[in-house]
Design a protein around this motif. Sequence first.
Motif, PDB file in Angstrom:
ATOM      1  N   ARG A 193      23.676  26.734  62.993  1.00  0.00           N
ATOM      2  CA  ARG A 193      24.060  25.849  61.898  1.00  0.00           C
ATOM      3  C   ARG A 193      23.315  26.228  60.637  1.00  0.00           C
ATOM      4  NH1 ARG A 193      21.301  20.202  64.095  1.00  0.00           N
ATOM      5  NH2 ARG A 193      19.142  20.696  63.537  1.00  0.00           N
ATOM      6  N   GLN A 194      23.927  25.871  59.523  1.00  0.00           N
ATOM      7  CA  GLN A 194      23.310  26.133  58.235  1.00  0.00           C
ATOM      8  C   GLN A 194      23.514  24.919  57.342  1.00  0.00           C
ATOM      9  OE1 GLN A 194      24.555  29.759  56.268  1.00  0.00           O
ATOM     10  NE2 GLN A 194      22.696  29.785  55.037  1.00  0.00           N
ATOM     11  N   ALA A 195      22.403  24.303  56.984  1.00  0.00           N
ATOM     12  CA  ALA A 195      22.432  23.166  56.074  1.00  0.00           C
ATOM     13  C   ALA A 195      22.301  23.670  54.641  1.00  0.00           C
ATOM     14  CB  ALA A 195      21.299  22.207  56.409  1.00  0.00           C
ATOM     15  N   PRO A 196      22.738  22.893  53.666  1.00  0.00           N
ATOM     16  CA  PRO A 196      22.647  23.329  52.265  1.00  0.00           C
ATOM     17  C   PRO A 196      21.226  23.697  51.882  1.00  0.00           C
ATOM     18  CG  PRO A 196      24.021  21.383  52.435  1.00  0.00           C
ATOM     19  CD  PRO A 196      23.411  21.586  53.795  1.00  0.00           C
ATOM     20  N   GLY A 197      21.069  24.870  51.306  1.00  0.00           N
ATOM     21  CA  GLY A 197      19.764  25.316  50.852  1.00  0.00           C
ATOM     22  C   GLY A 197      18.842  25.808  51.943  1.00  0.00           C
ATOM     23  N   LYS A 198      19.346  25.897  53.162  1.00  0.00           N
ATOM     24  CA  LYS A 198      18.504  26.335  54.272  1.00  0.00           C
ATOM     25  C   LYS A 198      19.115  27.569  54.947  1.00  0.00           C
ATOM     26  CE  LYS A 198      16.461  21.834  55.341  1.00  0.00           C
ATOM     27  NZ  LYS A 198      16.145  20.868  56.421  1.00  0.00           N
ATOM     28  N   THR A 248      20.539  28.409  79.443  1.00  0.00           N
ATOM     29  CA  THR A 248      20.680  27.794  78.119  1.00  0.00           C
ATOM     30  C   THR A 248      19.367  27.801  77.340  1.00  0.00           C
ATOM     31  OG1 THR A 248      20.267  25.606  79.058  1.00  0.00           O
ATOM     32  CG2 THR A 248      22.562  26.290  78.848  1.00  0.00           C
ATOM     33  N   THR A 249      19.515  27.823  76.038  1.00  0.00           N
ATOM     34  CA  THR A 249      18.402  27.723  75.102  1.00  0.00           C
ATOM     35  C   THR A 249      18.793  26.720  74.031  1.00  0.00           C
ATOM     36  OG1 THR A 249      17.835  30.049  75.462  1.00  0.00           O
ATOM     37  CG2 THR A 249      16.934  28.986  73.498  1.00  0.00           C
ATOM     38  N   TYR A 250      17.861  25.845  73.670  1.00  0.00           N
ATOM     39  CA  TYR A 250      18.135  24.838  72.658  1.00  0.00           C
ATOM     40  C   TYR A 250      17.043  24.828  71.596  1.00  0.00           C
ATOM     41  CZ  TYR A 250      21.531  22.684  75.858  1.00  0.00           C
ATOM     42  OH  TYR A 250      22.600  22.442  76.690  1.00  0.00           O
ATOM     43  N   LYS A 251      17.436  24.509  70.387  1.00  0.00           N
ATOM     44  CA  LYS A 251      16.475  24.201  69.336  1.00  0.00           C
ATOM     45  C   LYS A 251      15.753  22.928  69.776  1.00  0.00           C
ATOM     46  CE  LYS A 251      16.358  22.856  64.460  1.00  0.00           C
ATOM     47  NZ  LYS A 251      15.233  23.737  64.108  1.00  0.00           N
ATOM     48  N   ASN A 252      14.454  22.884  69.539  1.00  0.00           N
ATOM     49  CA  ASN A 252      13.657  21.756  70.035  1.00  0.00           C
ATOM     50  C   ASN A 252      14.196  20.407  69.564  1.00  0.00           C
ATOM     51  OD1 ASN A 252      11.851  23.245  71.553  1.00  0.00           O
ATOM     52  ND2 ASN A 252      10.360  23.439  69.909  1.00  0.00           N
ATOM     53  N   SER A 253      14.625  20.342  68.324  1.00  0.00           N
ATOM     54  CA  SER A 253      15.011  19.047  67.765  1.00  0.00           C
ATOM     55  C   SER A 253      16.328  18.507  68.332  1.00  0.00           C
ATOM     56  CB  SER A 253      15.114  19.139  66.243  1.00  0.00           C
ATOM     57  OG  SER A 253      16.144  20.033  65.857  1.00  0.00           O
ATOM     58  N   ALA A 298      25.364  19.864  58.750  1.00  0.00           N
ATOM     59  CA  ALA A 298      25.360  21.293  58.473  1.00  0.00           C
ATOM     60  C   ALA A 298      26.742  21.865  58.771  1.00  0.00           C
ATOM     61  CB  ALA A 298      24.324  22.010  59.340  1.00  0.00           C
ATOM     62  N   VAL A 299      26.931  23.103  58.383  1.00  0.00           N
ATOM     63  CA  VAL A 299      28.086  23.866  58.863  1.00  0.00           C
ATOM     64  C   VAL A 299      27.662  24.535  60.167  1.00  0.00           C
ATOM     65  CG1 VAL A 299      29.703  25.733  58.407  1.00  0.00           C
ATOM     66  CG2 VAL A 299      28.946  24.241  56.539  1.00  0.00           C
ATOM     67  N   TYR A 300      28.442  24.322  61.199  1.00  0.00           N
ATOM     68  CA  TYR A 300      28.132  24.859  62.518  1.00  0.00           C
ATOM     69  C   TYR A 300      29.011  26.088  62.779  1.00  0.00           C
ATOM     70  CZ  TYR A 300      25.216  20.895  63.703  1.00  0.00           C
ATOM     71  OH  TYR A 300      24.197  19.962  63.737  1.00  0.00           O
ATOM     72  N   TYR A 301      28.367  27.156  63.232  1.00  0.00           N
ATOM     73  CA  TYR A 301      29.046  28.416  63.474  1.00  0.00           C
ATOM     74  C   TYR A 301      28.948  28.802  64.945  1.00  0.00           C
ATOM     75  CZ  TYR A 301      28.744  29.042  58.393  1.00  0.00           C
ATOM     76  OH  TYR A 301      28.849  28.895  57.037  1.00  0.00           O
ATOM     77  N   TRP A 306      31.196  35.978  64.594  1.00  0.00           N
ATOM     78  CA  TRP A 306      30.957  34.616  64.130  1.00  0.00           C
ATOM     79  C   TRP A 306      32.286  33.934  63.844  1.00  0.00           C
ATOM     80  CZ3 TRP A 306      26.043  32.635  63.914  1.00  0.00           C
ATOM     81  CH2 TRP A 306      25.002  33.549  64.048  1.00  0.00           C
ATOM     82  N   GLY A 307      32.325  32.650  64.119  1.00  0.00           N
ATOM     83  CA  GLY A 307      33.483  31.863  63.737  1.00  0.00           C
ATOM     84  C   GLY A 307      33.442  31.536  62.250  1.00  0.00           C
ATOM     85  N   GLN A 308      34.460  30.836  61.809  1.00  0.00           N
ATOM     86  CA  GLN A 308      34.580  30.535  60.381  1.00  0.00           C
ATOM     87  C   GLN A 308      33.688  29.381  59.946  1.00  0.00           C
ATOM     88  OE1 GLN A 308      36.686  29.581  62.702  1.00  0.00           O
ATOM     89  NE2 GLN A 308      37.477  27.528  62.231  1.00  0.00           N
ATOM     90  N   GLY A 309      33.174  28.646  60.879  1.00  0.00           N
ATOM     91  CA  GLY A 309      32.307  27.517  60.572  1.00  0.00           C
ATOM     92  C   GLY A 309      33.079  26.212  60.531  1.00  0.00           C
TER      93      GLY A 309
END
Length: 120
Positions: A38-43, A57-62, A91-94, A110-113
């Motif tokens: 995922r990509q959030a604005p400005g990140k 599986t692997t996950y982001k901690n949050s 966020a936009v998820y890809y 990558w997908g289009q988001g």
Amino acid sequence: QVQLVESGGGLVHPGGSLRLSCAASGSIFSINAMGWHRQAPGKERELVARITAGGSTTYKNSVKGRFTISRDNAKNTVSLQMNSLKPEDTAVYYCNAVGIGSGDRYFDLWGQGTLVTVSS
């Protein structure tokens, strides 16, 4: 060629749920790993969850305990069930897929988001 098509984003209230899906199609020999970033604005883009062909599986901690990634190897699809969503999940998820296509060609696609907005 291999293509990824995503679906399932949208607007949801905090605490709500969404399910993202991604389907890979084309000349696919095997898919080693599929995942969601995922990509959030400005990140920067970040890994949210990843699953191998064997199901590891692997996950982001949050997102641990709130998001669940799953895949159907026969259908070349991956899904992300997102529960207890928070505004910071906006966020936009890809979708991403890594594997081997026709002619033993490696692919990392990558997908289009798809936009996920968590807001009251």
